[in-house]
Design a protein around this motif. Structure first.
Motif, mmCIF file in Angstrom:
data_model
loop_
_atom_site.group_PDB
_atom_site.id
_atom_site.type_symbol
_atom_site.label_atom_id
_atom_site.label_comp_id
_atom_site.label_asym_id
_atom_site.label_seq_id
_atom_site.Cartn_x
_atom_site.Cartn_y
_atom_site.Cartn_z
ATOM 1 N N ILE A 80 12.211 18.584 -30.657
ATOM 2 C CA ILE A 80 10.921 18.321 -31.008
ATOM 3 C C ILE A 80 11.113 17.624 -32.423
ATOM 4 O O ILE A 80 10.443 16.934 -32.820
ATOM 5 C CB ILE A 80 9.955 19.706 -31.388
ATOM 6 N N ILE A 81 12.021 18.436 -33.369
ATOM 7 C CA ILE A 81 12.360 17.850 -34.642
ATOM 8 C C ILE A 81 12.867 16.481 -34.652
ATOM 9 O O ILE A 81 12.386 15.561 -35.470
ATOM 10 C CB ILE A 81 13.140 18.648 -35.457
ATOM 11 N N ARG A 82 13.502 16.246 -33.763
ATOM 12 C CA ARG A 82 14.286 14.866 -33.682
ATOM 13 C C ARG A 82 13.155 13.831 -33.257
ATOM 14 O O ARG A 82 13.022 12.898 -33.760
ATOM 15 C CB ARG A 82 15.311 14.825 -32.657
ATOM 16 N N ALA A 83 12.268 14.224 -32.335
ATOM 17 C CA ALA A 83 11.098 13.526 -31.905
ATOM 18 C C ALA A 83 10.223 13.085 -33.186
ATOM 19 O O ALA A 83 9.772 11.831 -33.531
ATOM 20 C CB ALA A 83 10.434 14.106 -31.022
ATOM 21 N N VAL A 84 10.162 13.999 -34.142
ATOM 22 C CA VAL A 84 9.230 13.610 -35.207
ATOM 23 C C VAL A 84 9.896 12.731 -36.033
ATOM 24 O O VAL A 84 9.254 11.626 -36.711
ATOM 25 C CB VAL A 84 9.045 14.942 -35.982
ATOM 26 N N HIS A 85 11.142 13.036 -36.262
ATOM 27 C CA HIS A 85 11.928 11.817 -37.315
ATOM 28 C C HIS A 85 11.780 10.541 -36.484
ATOM 29 O O HIS A 85 11.467 9.642 -37.189
ATOM 30 C CB HIS A 85 13.377 12.445 -37.316
ATOM 31 N N ASP A 86 12.036 10.468 -35.490
ATOM 32 C CA ASP A 86 12.111 9.118 -34.499
ATOM 33 C C ASP A 86 10.607 8.642 -34.707
ATOM 34 O O ASP A 86 10.531 7.338 -34.831
ATOM 35 C CB ASP A 86 12.435 9.233 -32.963
ATOM 36 N N ALA A 87 9.625 9.059 -34.535
ATOM 37 C CA ALA A 87 8.203 8.727 -34.757
ATOM 38 C C ALA A 87 7.849 8.066 -36.111
ATOM 39 O O ALA A 87 7.390 6.940 -36.239
ATOM 40 C CB ALA A 87 7.141 9.902 -34.497
ATOM 41 N N TYR A 88 8.294 8.865 -37.086
ATOM 42 C CA TYR A 88 8.079 8.329 -38.452
ATOM 43 C C TYR A 88 9.142 6.871 -38.613
ATOM 44 O O TYR A 88 8.713 5.900 -39.309
ATOM 45 C CB TYR A 88 8.538 9.109 -39.534
ATOM 46 N N LEU A 89 10.373 7.191 -38.161
ATOM 47 C CA LEU A 89 11.247 5.943 -38.378
ATOM 48 C C LEU A 89 10.422 4.762 -37.449
ATOM 49 O O LEU A 89 10.651 3.546 -38.008
ATOM 50 C CB LEU A 89 12.473 6.174 -37.812
ATOM 51 N N GLU A 90 10.025 4.856 -36.144
ATOM 52 C CA GLU A 90 9.472 3.899 -35.750
ATOM 53 C C GLU A 90 8.212 3.412 -36.229
ATOM 54 O O GLU A 90 7.749 2.236 -35.976
ATOM 55 C CB GLU A 90 8.981 4.311 -34.327
ATOM 56 N N ALA A 91 7.216 4.255 -37.134
ATOM 57 C CA ALA A 91 6.174 3.615 -37.959
ATOM 58 C C ALA A 91 6.567 2.943 -38.932
ATOM 59 O O ALA A 91 5.780 2.244 -39.818
ATOM 60 C CB ALA A 91 5.385 5.076 -38.326
#
Length: 358
Positions: A80-91
């Protein structure tokens, strides 16, 4: 501290090059994203804490609920934490913050998990490092960076928690420094590029963190860039310990930080005059990551990505910013809109560079 060599000189060179070229984008709220998962007690505990203790057999007391300990999710729900990081990087984020805001012994003691402080920081930095490295591999011309977060802790060294005993303190400078040393060691070992002392409501707490970092860098024989971000607690324009933006800056400038800024508590509209003050004073870069407005009656944040981006676009247009992102209530949609709003504006020029040009 400034005479020591950089621990990771190649990464620092890339970061400084990026700061000279454009306004860099920080990520947004971690807690906002985690709340959307609506995890229950079992979700926070995961398998490791299912029966009231971890794999190292450290009892945490059984009766102590772990729900709400967002930092623990680094260990129990790392995907879940990794997915949050990924989402912000994609943004569009250039820098992501580790999920370590409360990963000090002092803060984890609220959950009787103080023995996890070092592990939480190492693993938090590793998760963010992996996310940044994966995104950098996709776009080598736009490297991503890990900010190792040192939060303010749940105690204040300047103020008494007892209104009937103004001289009482529930934490000492030495205790804070010990906590910050342990946590910073974990962040460095886990692969952070920068250390950020953030959401500072008490400058004495921040001084303990800066002292700890200076000592730690000397022990290691190498230093890392340090970011400092205070918080104006309300519309009085002061931190909780009573300092104005100007006083706060002069209290921390001795550390020669990479950046100084403000985050949390207020929305971008209300933070504007304080960022203006910093922009006029600071010899360092200037950062801000405000809330999505002020919380409503339900504790939620109503400011839309479009509105927030419009306000922050004004900051950029007027040359106030070097780094910008979001805090409470912000999402990848906010970060994407902010990145778009500041993309065509030049970063704020440091005073030393202005003097050299003249």
């Amino acid at each position: 501290m400034s005479t020591l060599p950089w621990l990771h000189p190649d990464r620092v060179a890339l970061l400084e090059q990026a700061l000279r070229q454009r306004i860099l984008i920080l990520d947004g709220g971690m807690g906002t994203m985690l709340q959307a998962h609506e995890l229950d007690e079992h979700g926070f505990r995961g398998e490791r804490f299912e029966h009231g203790h971890d794999g190292h057999a450290h009892e945490h007391g059984g009766a102590c609920d772990l729900k709400g300990n967002n930092d623990l999710l680094t260990l129990t729900q790392p995907e879940i934490i990794r997915a949050v990081h990924d989402a912000y990087l994609e943004a569009g984020a250039d820098l992501v913050e580790t999920n370590t805001f409360n990963s000090t012994r002092i803060s984890q003691a609220d959950y009787k998990l103080q023995h996890l402080a070092h592990e939480l920081n190492i693993e938090g930095a590793k998760l963010a490092r992996a996310a940044c490295d994966a995104m950098t591999a996709k776009t080598p011309d736009k490297p991503r960076f890990v900010i190792g977060v040192l939060g303010p802790t749940s105690r204040t060294a300047s103020l008494s928690p007892d209104v009937n005993d103004p001289g009482f303190r529930n934490v000492t400078f030495e205790e804070l420094a010990e906590n910050y040393t342990e946590s910073a060691n974990g962040l460095i070992d886990g692969g952070a590029d920068v250390i950020m002392v953030e959401t500072i409501f008490d400058t004495l707490n921040a001084k303990a963190a800066l002292f700890a970092l200076a000592e730690l860098f000397h022990q290691r024989g190498a230093r890392m860039p340090v970011m400092i971000s205070g918080t104006i607690t309300d519309r009085s324009g002061r931190t909780l310990s009573g300092q104005t933006a100007e006083a706060f800056y002069y209290s921390v400038r001795h550390a020669r930080p990479l950046s100084v800024g403000f985050n949390c508590a207020l929305g971008a509209d209300d933070l504007r005059p304080h960022i203006q003050t910093l922009s006029n004073l600071a010899e360092s870069y200037v950062s801000t990551h405000p809330n999505a407005g002020l919380p409503n009656a339900f504790g939620e944040y109503d400011e839309t990505p479009e509105h927030m981006a419009g306000v922050i676009g004004g900051f950029a247009r007027d040359g106030l910013l070097n780094l910008v992102g979001g805090c409470c209530g912000t999402t990848p949609a906010h970060i994407r809109a902010i990145a778009e709003a500041v993309r065509d504006y030049a970063p704020r020029t440091l005073p030393s560079l202005v003097e050299e040009a003249a």
